[in-house]
Design a protein around this motif. Structure first.
Motif, PDB file in Angstrom:
ATOM      1  N   PHE A  73       0.815  -1.215   0.000  1.00 60.27           N
ATOM      2  CA  PHE A  73       0.000   0.000   0.000  1.00 60.27           C
ATOM      3  C   PHE A  73       0.854   1.273   0.000  1.00 60.27           C
ATOM      4  CE2 PHE A  73      -3.227  -3.092   1.093  1.00 60.27           C
ATOM      5  CZ  PHE A  73      -4.259  -2.680   0.266  1.00 60.27           C
ATOM      6  N   SER A  74       2.075   1.204   0.546  1.00 59.91           N
ATOM      7  CA  SER A  74       2.983   2.363   0.422  1.00 59.91           C
ATOM      8  C   SER A  74       3.236   2.657  -1.044  1.00 59.91           C
ATOM      9  CB  SER A  74       4.344   2.085   1.049  1.00 59.91           C
ATOM     10  OG  SER A  74       4.247   1.811   2.382  1.00 59.91           O
ATOM     11  N   ILE A  75       3.481   1.596  -1.824  1.00 62.43           N
ATOM     12  CA  ILE A  75       3.753   1.788  -3.256  1.00 62.43           C
ATOM     13  C   ILE A  75       2.516   2.369  -3.936  1.00 62.43           C
ATOM     14  CG2 ILE A  75       4.277   0.603  -5.427  1.00 62.43           C
ATOM     15  CD1 ILE A  75       6.008  -1.349  -3.794  1.00 62.43           C
ATOM     16  N   VAL A  76       1.336   1.813  -3.622  1.00 65.43           N
ATOM     17  CA  VAL A  76       0.097   2.290  -4.242  1.00 65.43           C
ATOM     18  C   VAL A  76      -0.134   3.767  -3.937  1.00 65.43           C
ATOM     19  CG1 VAL A  76      -2.425   2.097  -4.207  1.00 65.43           C
ATOM     20  CG2 VAL A  76      -1.000   0.022  -4.231  1.00 65.43           C
ATOM     21  N   PHE A  77      -0.051   4.143  -2.655  1.00 61.40           N
ATOM     22  CA  PHE A  77      -0.346   5.534  -2.292  1.00 61.40           C
ATOM     23  C   PHE A  77       0.750   6.485  -2.783  1.00 61.40           C
ATOM     24  CE2 PHE A  77      -3.583   3.630   0.289  1.00 61.40           C
ATOM     25  CZ  PHE A  77      -4.571   4.593   0.330  1.00 61.40           C
ATOM     26  N   ALA A  78       2.007   6.051  -2.720  1.00 60.77           N
ATOM     27  CA  ALA A  78       3.082   6.904  -3.230  1.00 60.77           C
ATOM     28  C   ALA A  78       2.875   7.150  -4.722  1.00 60.77           C
ATOM     29  CB  ALA A  78       4.443   6.252  -2.977  1.00 60.77           C
ATOM     30  N   TYR A  79       2.479   6.114  -5.457  1.00 56.72           N
ATOM     31  CA  TYR A  79       2.217   6.248  -6.893  1.00 56.72           C
ATOM     32  C   TYR A  79       1.101   7.261  -7.149  1.00 56.72           C
ATOM     33  CZ  TYR A  79       0.769   4.973 -11.623  1.00 56.72           C
ATOM     34  OH  TYR A  79       0.438   5.007 -12.946  1.00 56.72           O
ATOM     35  N   LEU A  80       0.011   7.117  -6.392  1.00 57.51           N
ATOM     36  CA  LEU A  80      -1.125   8.037  -6.556  1.00 57.51           C
ATOM     37  C   LEU A  80      -0.706   9.477  -6.229  1.00 57.51           C
ATOM     38  CD1 LEU A  80      -3.998   5.941  -4.930  1.00 57.51           C
ATOM     39  CD2 LEU A  80      -3.637   6.413  -7.364  1.00 57.51           C
TER      40      LEU A  80
ATOM     41  N   LEU B  70       4.149  11.465   2.693  1.00 63.15           N
ATOM     42  CA  LEU B  70       2.736  11.373   3.072  1.00 63.15           C
ATOM     43  C   LEU B  70       2.117  10.099   2.490  1.00 63.15           C
ATOM     44  CD1 LEU B  70       0.557  13.066   4.570  1.00 63.15           C
ATOM     45  CD2 LEU B  70      -0.145  13.914   2.327  1.00 63.15           C
ATOM     46  N   GLY B  71       2.438   9.823   1.231  1.00 64.06           N
ATOM     47  CA  GLY B  71       1.943   8.598   0.587  1.00 64.06           C
ATOM     48  C   GLY B  71       2.429   7.357   1.308  1.00 64.06           C
ATOM     49  N   THR B  72       3.701   7.366   1.716  1.00 62.67           N
ATOM     50  CA  THR B  72       4.256   6.209   2.429  1.00 62.67           C
ATOM     51  C   THR B  72       3.548   6.010   3.764  1.00 62.67           C
ATOM     52  OG1 THR B  72       6.391   6.720   1.444  1.00 62.67           O
ATOM     53  CG2 THR B  72       6.387   5.159   3.260  1.00 62.67           C
ATOM     54  N   VAL B  73       3.329   7.113   4.498  1.00 60.36           N
ATOM     55  CA  VAL B  73       2.676   7.010   5.812  1.00 60.36           C
ATOM     56  C   VAL B  73       1.256   6.478   5.645  1.00 60.36           C
ATOM     57  CG1 VAL B  73       1.804   8.310   7.791  1.00 60.36           C
ATOM     58  CG2 VAL B  73       4.063   8.812   6.889  1.00 60.36           C
ATOM     59  N   VAL B  74       0.474   7.105   4.751  1.00 58.78           N
ATOM     60  CA  VAL B  74      -0.916   6.683   4.547  1.00 58.78           C
ATOM     61  C   VAL B  74      -0.951   5.225   4.090  1.00 58.78           C
ATOM     62  CG1 VAL B  74      -3.024   7.072   3.217  1.00 58.78           C
ATOM     63  CG2 VAL B  74      -1.702   9.025   4.037  1.00 58.78           C
ATOM     64  N   GLY B  75      -0.103   4.889   3.117  1.00 56.53           N
ATOM     65  CA  GLY B  75      -0.074   3.521   2.584  1.00 56.53           C
ATOM     66  C   GLY B  75       0.292   2.494   3.638  1.00 56.53           C
ATOM     67  N   GLY B 146       8.439   3.467 -11.348  1.00 60.30           N
ATOM     68  CA  GLY B 146       9.071   4.787 -11.450  1.00 60.30           C
ATOM     69  C   GLY B 146      10.075   4.997 -10.345  1.00 60.30           C
ATOM     70  N   PRO B 147      11.047   5.908 -10.573  1.00 54.52           N
ATOM     71  CA  PRO B 147      12.133   6.081  -9.609  1.00 54.52           C
ATOM     72  C   PRO B 147      11.680   6.633  -8.259  1.00 54.52           C
ATOM     73  CG  PRO B 147      12.264   7.740 -11.340  1.00 54.52           C
ATOM     74  CD  PRO B 147      11.210   6.754 -11.759  1.00 54.52           C
ATOM     75  N   TYR B 148      10.690   7.549  -8.261  1.00 53.47           N
ATOM     76  CA  TYR B 148      10.306   8.144  -6.985  1.00 53.47           C
ATOM     77  C   TYR B 148       9.437   7.210  -6.157  1.00 53.47           C
ATOM     78  CZ  TYR B 148      12.426  12.301  -8.833  1.00 53.47           C
ATOM     79  OH  TYR B 148      13.337  13.169  -9.348  1.00 53.47           O
ATOM     80  N   VAL B 149       8.566   6.472  -6.831  1.00 55.27           N
ATOM     81  CA  VAL B 149       7.703   5.523  -6.115  1.00 55.27           C
ATOM     82  C   VAL B 149       8.545   4.444  -5.423  1.00 55.27           C
ATOM     83  CG1 VAL B 149       5.787   3.907  -6.360  1.00 55.27           C
ATOM     84  CG2 VAL B 149       5.845   5.958  -7.752  1.00 55.27           C
ATOM     85  N   ALA B 150       9.712   4.133  -6.007  1.00 53.87           N
ATOM     86  CA  ALA B 150      10.578   3.091  -5.436  1.00 53.87           C
ATOM     87  C   ALA B 150      11.112   3.468  -4.068  1.00 53.87           C
ATOM     88  CB  ALA B 150      11.736   2.806  -6.386  1.00 53.87           C
ATOM     89  N   ILE B 151      10.997   4.752  -3.697  1.00 52.77           N
ATOM     90  CA  ILE B 151      11.476   5.186  -2.379  1.00 52.77           C
ATOM     91  C   ILE B 151      10.511   4.718  -1.287  1.00 52.77           C
ATOM     92  CG2 ILE B 151      11.996   7.225  -0.964  1.00 52.77           C
ATOM     93  CD1 ILE B 151      12.677   8.644  -3.666  1.00 52.77           C
ATOM     94  N   ALA B 178      14.967  10.676  -1.411  1.00 51.43           N
ATOM     95  CA  ALA B 178      14.940   9.507  -0.524  1.00 51.43           C
ATOM     96  C   ALA B 178      15.488   9.858   0.846  1.00 51.43           C
ATOM     97  CB  ALA B 178      15.760   8.362  -1.125  1.00 51.43           C
ATOM     98  N   PHE B 179      16.548  10.665   0.869  1.00 50.52           N
ATOM     99  CA  PHE B 179      17.131  11.053   2.151  1.00 50.52           C
ATOM    100  C   PHE B 179      16.122  11.844   2.991  1.00 50.52           C
ATOM    101  CE2 PHE B 179      19.354  13.768   5.077  1.00 50.52           C
ATOM    102  CZ  PHE B 179      20.192  12.870   5.704  1.00 50.52           C
ATOM    103  N   ILE B 180      15.472  12.813   2.346  1.00 50.27           N
ATOM    104  CA  ILE B 180      14.488  13.633   3.059  1.00 50.27           C
ATOM    105  C   ILE B 180      13.309  12.765   3.520  1.00 50.27           C
ATOM    106  CG2 ILE B 180      12.828  15.522   2.755  1.00 50.27           C
ATOM    107  CD1 ILE B 180      14.993  16.634   0.726  1.00 50.27           C
ATOM    108  N   HIS B 181      12.881  11.875   2.641  1.00 48.61           N
ATOM    109  CA  HIS B 181      11.814  10.924   2.944  1.00 48.61           C
ATOM    110  C   HIS B 181      12.161  10.105   4.192  1.00 48.61           C
ATOM    111  CE1 HIS B 181       9.973   6.878   2.294  1.00 48.61           C
ATOM    112  NE2 HIS B 181       8.930   7.562   1.904  1.00 48.61           N
TER     113      HIS B 181
END
Lengths: 87, 197
Positions: A73-80, B70-75, B146-151, B178-181
């Motif tokens: 889900f991290s990948i899914v939400f980061a993608y979105l 934010l995406g990582t936390v929510v996910g 994609g490169p950013y999602v891989a973080i 990635a470092f800031i993340h």
């Protein structure tokens, strides 16, 4: 239960305003040692359990399930969110 | 360091299972753990506060760079919540464990302190495996998504252990993000874990 966060903030303020070489040197040795001691005691607390052998497989399955779901889900939400930010 | 950390946990388990640990240590283990944890949190905070370069980087970044953490936390929290339907843990416990964001030493110790060794050891295994799976997945996510999602899968580890891997596969500009993340997620661990205890 926010005492952990408060202690972290206290440490951040300490680092921001009172950092010096002596504290940094002490910290360099104290931090890894305290982590290892803490993990050892976590091990002691786990080892106290006489039912450990029955439980350990369940622990592993729980752990892998939580980590795989949270990664997915991290990948899914980061993608979105990344797509959303490009618009 | 990871080998030393795993060894500490296993030594603790084996010594105690086979009665090698002195009673005085077992009886006082909770107090000892509590105070060393307080010390450790202050030291980790001290490290973050002293690292003014990272704080500057954090303040000067493009605002959009904050969407990724934010995406990582929510996910991660959604993942922890959904995982609780599959396994025999409450949603709160499962989300507290997921909130370690891959930082196994800190999250496991906090959870062991607040909720007991069983949950602490699940937190340890969960976050160790998050780091391992991330190492395996990062090259594939870079290639296919994609490169950013891989973080995102790396969580809090993207400022240290998984950073070289991200730099290699996703490139220099992704490594900065990635470092800031990783920095933001590391700082969030004590807050997010506390939220579900």
């Amino acid at each position: 239960m926010f005492k952990y966060a408060f202690l972290l903030i206290f440490g951040v303020l300490l680092g921001l305003f009172f950092s010096n070489e002596i504290i940094s040197k002490i910290k360099k040795y104290l931090l890894p040692i305290s982590i290892l001691v803490l993990l050892f005691f976590m091990g002691v607390a786990i080892g106290k359990d006489t039912m450990l052998k029955e439980k350990i497989a369940v622990f592993g399955i729980n752990a892998v399930t939580i980590s795989l779901f949270s990664i997915f889900f991290s990948i899914v939400f980061a993608y979105l969110f990344v797509r959303f930010s490009k618009k | 360091m990871i080998i030393l950390m795993l060894a500490s946990v296993f030594l603790g388990v084996f010594f105690t299972q086979f009665n090698f640990t002195p009673d005085i240590l077992i009886k006082n283990s909770e107090i000892l753990t509590e105070y060393s944890l307080f010390l450790m949190l202050i030291l980790i905070g001290y490290d973050m506060g002293r690292d003014k370069e990272s704080l500057k980087k954090l303040l000067n970044t493009d605002r959009r760079a904050f969407l990724l953490p934010l995406g990582t936390v929510v996910g991660t929290l959604v993942g922890g919540y959904i995982a609780s339907f599959v396994i025999n843990l409450s949603a709160k416990d499962s989300m507290a464990i997921a909130s370690g964001f891959g930082w196994y030493s800190l999250s496991a110790i906090i959870i062991a302190d607040a909720k007991g060794a069983d949950l602490g050891s699940i937190a340890f295994l969960t976050n160790v495996s998050r780091e391992l799976f991330s190492i395996i997945l990062i090259p594939f996510v870079v290639k296919y998504i994609g490169p950013y999602v891989a973080i995102a899968p790396g969580g809090a580890t993207t400022m240290d252990t998984t950073l070289p891997l991200i730099e290699k596969y996703a490139g220099e500009s992704a490594a900065v993000i990635a470092f800031i993340h990783g920095f933001i997620l590391s700082a969030l661990v004590p807050f997010c874990v506390s939220l579900f205890l």
